[in-house]
Motif scaffolding. Structure first.
Motif, short mmCIF file in Angstrom:
data_model
loop_
_atom_site.label_atom_id
_atom_site.label_comp_id
_atom_site.label_asym_id
_atom_site.label_seq_id
_atom_site.Cartn_x
_atom_site.Cartn_y
_atom_site.Cartn_z
N LYS A 143 -23.11 -80.88 35.88
CA LYS A 143 -22.63 -81.63 34.72
C LYS A 143 -21.40 -80.98 34.10
N ALA A 155 -23.49 -86.62 30.77
CA ALA A 155 -24.85 -86.62 30.24
C ALA A 155 -25.41 -88.04 30.21
N LEU A 196 -26.65 -89.03 33.60
CA LEU A 196 -27.99 -88.49 33.85
C LEU A 196 -29.07 -89.34 33.18
N LYS A 230 -27.32 -83.08 37.62
CA LYS A 230 -27.68 -82.19 36.51
C LYS A 230 -27.11 -80.80 36.69
N SER A 244 -30.97 -84.11 40.50
CA SER A 244 -30.83 -82.64 40.54
C SER A 244 -29.39 -82.25 40.79
#
Length: 705
Positions: A684, A693, A696, A681, A678
């Motif tokens: 980012k 990305a 993640l 994200k 979390s």
């Protein structure tokens, strides 16, 4: 008149006879019909026992007389003869492969189920022969490859690579390695180096198979022949031999007793790409492979360019620690000045490439060749490149060549093949010698070592290699270490070399990573703007009860080393950023990480009240690349009451948090992966290259491991 004619004839005959008796030096190169050099070719004067063999590059030199005939013999090729005449003392020969010459070298071994009727001949090296050979040679000279040299007809073990070639229809050209079978189990190509390093005392026998019908027993993979090994135990298995330097996690330090924290900067990023490889392969991640500072520094952060006389800018930020609401997290960021490609001084680069047997896998030498093309395509006419390779021995495959001749350089790379043991120390010696011979004053002089770090011939221990590199760095030549592969990757060795060689270390697992290291970050990877870069942070005891540096465990320095210009430290390249994170426990906060200590009898700590608004002071020292005296920069960070950091701050925190989870750190009270995801994200931010990305995606992939 007759007497004059007879006398003249006698003189001419004598002259011709003398000329024929005189020896001349004949040289040349022997290649196959694909223009690949052939090492080990027998070049013999016909009718005599005088002769030589060609070297690693297919070259030979011998003394002979005019009208002598040279006979060129090589297993799997048609014999060729050439007469020496007075027109030229250079005789280059192209040998043509011949199936007919292979009949005499058919050797078969089928382990337990022997089927001699398939080929009609079997050749075996017994336990007795192996032991006898081992007693005559040193430990570094006991590879299986060497055991086969000269003992099995039809098996060619090249020098210096020690690469096995079983001459046959499918194996006369290029890099066609045999299939290895140990105790009845086929061995993957990535693990061949492990098999070659088996202690001979544990081997019962070695059998070599060569014929077309071998595929009927072991399948198509045996098309290039088989090396069948039987051990005494009969249950040999491949074990992962990767190695990493053990890390002892930094503890919290009491500010009142130890207000200074000193460390060398680290711009290496190898740990992140290596951990990424393990996650993508579903492998268990060793705690020692996780270097949190290298994971955090893998990512770019929005640090402003330096302004003024110094090529660096210092940035600091503070907020609540995501994994512990009772502590504060401080981010210290350094930004190096970006030097454009055209402004970088002329480069003298020596590619030092490991071509040993352990580099044969697709994610090693083949990937390395393609990765280096990215670098070659950025070279300028004023840059010069040399290529040194090493396996059982070291050699120069490309003399210094202008960057304008890109095709020549790329062809030299493409012709490299893997095979043999690994004489890394000898390769380093030769590479530095070439770099020193072509040294460019005020230029960019650097050796670029590409290897899996598995050195097993000559100097091979961390201590030996460390001492060698410490001596070589005095030449003013910098070092870049690029790691490749898996299974026997020696991260600890490459870290030692890069650390002591005034250089940096990266791990290349994909072409995407190659593009990042040798393309996008070309300047930072290959051009140093400052050396011996050290950071010392002084914490204000009126604000900070205790602190701990997250990561950098292998870069810690003594406090007195900060002002000692004889102490080696890290290097920074063009445009490089360095990020360090400190977790601090504010004064007045009760924490299980701060243990009670007894009162001191002789020492009373008195805290100054003059700097009440300051949390810490960052001191930064660096040397210019060719200088020996350091320069100091100071930056003061005022205490802040921020609860939430910037997006860059939070993303860096998420990477460190994940690293601590991987290490099973005792300092994170919350190790919930969903919370880490979390945080990453939500922060980012701008991600042009897609690296955040990808992080993640890794976090989500790790949930299933």
């Amino acid at each position: 008149m007759r007497r004059l004619y007879f006398f003249t004839l006698m003189i001419l005959t004598t002259i011709v006879s003398i000329a024929q008796e005189q020896q001349i030096e004949v040289t040349g190169t022997v290649t196959d019909d694909k223009n690949y050099p052939l090492p080990g070719v027998s070049v013999q004067i016909k009718g005599t026992s005088t002769g030589v063999t060609t070297d690693f590059y297919g070259k030979y030199t011998l003394k002979a007389r005019l009208d002598n005939i040279l006979v060129f013999k090589y297993l799997g090729f048609a014999t060729t003869e050439r007469k020496i005449d007075s027109k030229s003392t250079v005789i280059d020969v192209i040998l043509i492969s011949s199936v007919a010459t292979l009949d005499e070298v058919v050797v078969t071994g089928y382990g337990v189920a022997k089927k001699s009727y398939v080929t009609g001949s079997i050749s075996k090296i017994s336990t007795t022969k192996l032991r006898r050979s081992s007693r005559r040679k040193t430990k570094s000279n006991t590879s299986i490859d060497k055991k086969l040299r000269g003992r099995v007809a039809g098996v060619h073990v090249s020098r210096p690579t020690e690469n096995i070639k079983i001459r046959g229809i499918a194996s006369v050209n290029k890099n066609k390695d045999p299939l290895y079978i140990v105790d009845g189990k086929p061995i993957a190509s990535k693990d061949i180096s492990i098999v070659k390093a088996i202690d001979p005392s544990k081997i019962a026998n070695i059998e070599v198979l060569k014929d077309i019908n071998a595929s009927a027993i072991y399948g198509a993979r045996a098309g290039n022949g088989c090396v069948v090994i039987s051990t005494h135990s009969g249950n040999f298995s491949i074990e992962n031999s990767e190695s990493y330097k053990e890390i002892t996690e930094n503890n919290f330090e009491r500010t009142s007793a130890s207000p200074l924290s000193t460390f060398s900067v680290d711009v290496d990023k190898a740990s992140y790409s290596n951990v990424r490889r393990m996650i993508n392969n579903g492998e268990k991640i060793p705690a020692a492979a996780v270097k949190i500072e290298e994971m955090v520094n893998y990512f770019d952060y929005e640090y402003e360019q330096p302004i003024g006389e110094h090529p660096f800018a210092i940035h600091t930020e503070q907020a609540v620690t995501p994994w512990n609401e009772n502590t504060q997290l401080v981010k210290i960021g350094l930004k190096g000045k970006e030097i454009s490609h055209q402004e970088i001084p002329a480069s003298n680069l020596v590619f030092l490439i490991d071509v040993s047997g352990s580099m044969g896998n697709s994610n090693k030498l083949p990937l390395l060749k393609n990765a280096f093309k990215l670098l070659v395509n950025q070279l300028r006419e004023k840059d010069k490149i040399s290529i040194v390779v090493y396996a059982g021995a070291a050699g120069v495959v490309l003399e210094p060549t202008s960057g304008a001749n890109k095709q020549t350089i790329i062809e030299a790379l493409q012709n490299l093949n893997a095979g043999g043991s690994t004489a890394g120390g000898e390769g380093i010696e030769l590479a530095y010698k070439i770099a020193k011979q072509n040294f460019i004053k005020d230029g960019n002089n650097r050796v670029i070592l590409a290897t899996d770090g598995d050195f097993n011939v000559g100097m091979s221990t961390d201590k030996e290699m460390k001492e060698l590199i410490e001596e070589k760095r005095k030449s003013g030549v910098f070092l870049t270490c690029l790691g490749f592969g898996m299974g026997n990757y020696k991260d600890d060795m490459l870290e030692t070399l890069a650390d002591k060689g005034n250089g940096n270390h990266a791990y290349i697992d994909t072409m995407q990573e190659a593009q990042r290291i040798l393309g996008k970050e070309f300047g930072g990877t290959l051009y140093t703007i400052a050396k011996d870069v050290k950071i010392q942070v002084e914490f204000n005891p009126s604000k900070v009860q205790a602190y701990r540096l997250i990561g950098y465990e292998n870069r810690m320095l003594e406090d007195e080393d900060f002002i000692d210009d004889t102490k080696d430290a890290g290097e920074l390249g063009s445009g490089h950023t360095v990020t360090a994170l400190y977790e601090v426990i504010p004064v007045g906060v009760k924490s299980k990480y701060v243990k009670e200590v007894a009162d001191l009898k002789y020492t009373k700590n008195k805290v100054s009240t003059l700097y009440g608004d300051e949390l810490l002071t960052v001191k930064f020292r660096y040397k210019k690349p060719q200088k020996s005296k350091s320069i100091e920069i100071i930056h003061v960070h005022k205490n802040a009451n921020n609860t939430v950091g910037s997006q860059d701050f939070n993303f860096a925190a998420s990477v460190a948090w994940f690293g601590m989870k991987l290490r099973n750190s005792e300092y994170i009270s919350n190790s919930n992966l969903d919370n880490i995801i979390s945080l990453a994200k939500a922060n980012k931010t701008k991600d042009d290259q897609g690296y955040r990305a990808e992080f993640l995606r890794l976090l989500n992939s790790y949930q299933g491991i």
